[in-house]
Design an enzyme around this catalytic site. Sequence first.
Site, PDB file in Angstrom:
ATOM      1  N   ASP C  15       0.974  -1.127  -0.129  1.00 32.84           N
ATOM      2  CA  ASP C  15       0.144  -0.091   0.260  1.00 32.84           C
ATOM      3  C   ASP C  15       0.709   1.278   0.036  1.00 32.84           C
ATOM      4  OD1 ASP C  15       0.750   0.514   2.786  1.00 32.84           O
ATOM      5  OD2 ASP C  15      -0.786  -0.426   3.510  1.00 32.84           O
ATOM      6  N   TRP C  44     -10.053 -26.961  -6.118  1.00 31.77           N
ATOM      7  CA  TRP C  44     -11.371 -26.377  -5.852  1.00 31.77           C
ATOM      8  C   TRP C  44     -12.152 -26.263  -7.321  1.00 31.77           C
ATOM      9  CZ3 TRP C  44     -10.328 -21.384  -2.489  1.00 31.77           C
ATOM     10  CH2 TRP C  44     -10.243 -21.836  -1.120  1.00 31.77           C
ATOM     11  N   PRO C  56     -16.980 -21.652   2.142  1.00 33.40           N
ATOM     12  CA  PRO C  56     -16.896 -20.143   2.443  1.00 33.40           C
ATOM     13  C   PRO C  56     -16.238 -20.171   4.065  1.00 33.40           C
ATOM     14  CG  PRO C  56     -19.097 -21.010   2.742  1.00 33.40           C
ATOM     15  CD  PRO C  56     -18.328 -21.890   1.900  1.00 33.40           C
TER      16      PRO C  56
END
Lengths: 143, 143, 143, 143
Positions: C15, C44, C56
């Site tokens: 960042d 997956w 999830p």
Amino acid sequence: MAFETSRLLGFGDCDPAGIAFFPGYMRLLVSVTEEMFAASGMPWPAMIRERRIGVPTVKLDVDFVAPAFHGDELDFRVSIARLGGSSADLRHRVAVGERTVWTARQVLVATSLESHRAIRWPDDVRAGLAAHLETNDARDPAA
Amino acid sequence: MAFETSRLLGFGDCDPAGIAFFPGYMRLLVSVTEEMFAASGMPWPAMIRERRIGVPTVKLDVDFVAPAFHGDELDFRVSIARLGGSSADLRHRVAVGERTVWTARQVLVATSLESHRAIRWPDDVRAGLAAHLETNDARDPAA
Amino acid sequence: MAFETSRLLGFGDCDPAGIAFFPGYMRLLVSVTEEMFAASGMPWPAMIRERRIGVPTVKLDVDFVAPAFHGDELDFRVSIARLGGSSADLRHRVAVGERTVWTARQVLVATSLESHRAIRWPDDVRAGLAAHLETNDARDPAA
Amino acid sequence: MAFETSRLLGFGDCDPAGIAFFPGYMRLLVSVTEEMFAASGMPWPAMIRERRIGVPTVKLDVDFVAPAFHGDELDFRVSIARLGGSSADLRHRVAVGERTVWTARQVLVATSLESHRAIRWPDDVRAGLAAHLETNDARDPAA
């Protein structure tokens, strides 16, 4: 000599339509470009933090030829079509097996992170990039 | 008539060099395109989930003209240069105040999410997009 | 037996403050979890597309102990503290060299992508995950 | 007084399972926190660039209660449970209509971007944050 590496197209790179999300491709493109610089002796952390040189993208043309799907192995091939005084014109080809899924032209410019202006490539960076030129004729320090 | 909206360039859209991360711009581009579709009566959730129509990008040409910085308000202006039988040729202009920071050409293709093949624009989607054509001559259903 | 892998903290994961962007860490966390499933015989793409099973995250507790910087090699160590009937309680430790930079507890739940309701782990998935249990006592099919 | 804002869950925030991708939620969380600071007179660009103060997250506990889907409007409500000498303990509640989809506890620490060490909140930042305290008893400058 082209730089080659690969990336797995993961869950987080795909979209609700079940295929690659193109901004996710662009994240992979940046990580591959970063890896090419590191492999050529120019790791970005030192370039950015110590030398205050960035390589922002000023032009990006992408052709998305075929969809890629979650779980595909993406093979990247990057070469430099032309190396100018402060720019580098990269060509990316991304394939899944024999099938090209996208190609890109990306122009980077060596930039001072203090002034946000173009600077000439430092000699060592230029030499590192030159290893990936497509032909020896493509070096053009006047550009 | 162009579609106009704006986005704030946030912390999470910027990079260690302190300027916009271009894959972050691409995320914003997708969200602006999605907003234009929704504002024109074609929200993507229904298109994707119920009608199984996607609009993948097949071509993207971006010119990054000037850097934008954390905190800048980005004004997007999107118009359609040409509307083909199954494609749309979008033009984006992104400005900070009077200063253009990047422009893009983005070609979308209406696609079946079952077959991943191009389909003709449904009449309602076509009509919604046509509102954003740059000129009335730009409609070309044969494309 | 813990699953171990590593990731380079790239330009796109950092960042404007020059350190890791924590949502970028979460992207890496997901890719590491996906790699652990694949390495354990449960890729997956097949789980999601063919069997319509998702995993999830229902709980995530993260302690960011020390900053990591652009260019750091992140070593991930993932184990399973407890394996319930439809849940898995993962523990992540992320280090740069000997220094722990963050730890996380992540609870996943096997879920039908049709009903979005919890389902029991299929036997093969359960067996694959069980290989990463911290102790043999941690298997609890009643949970 | 809680800070309230909303975000549309867009195409780029969702995953191949058709629901919100949790690292995408974390990106939204950061943008909401940034918006709360700006609305309270502490825009991050000036904090980071001029004052060299960052607010890294040191602890994050999230409970994902129910899935949210592409196109959902997410209503964020942020309050501060406790304001320490250099930390702030935020509580986020995210709802779609009346339904809570996730809640989070996020601890931020005021940090020098030069030394990467904690600093005391500057008075103006502290005053701005104090407006969002859940109760007046929650100010604890000794922490």
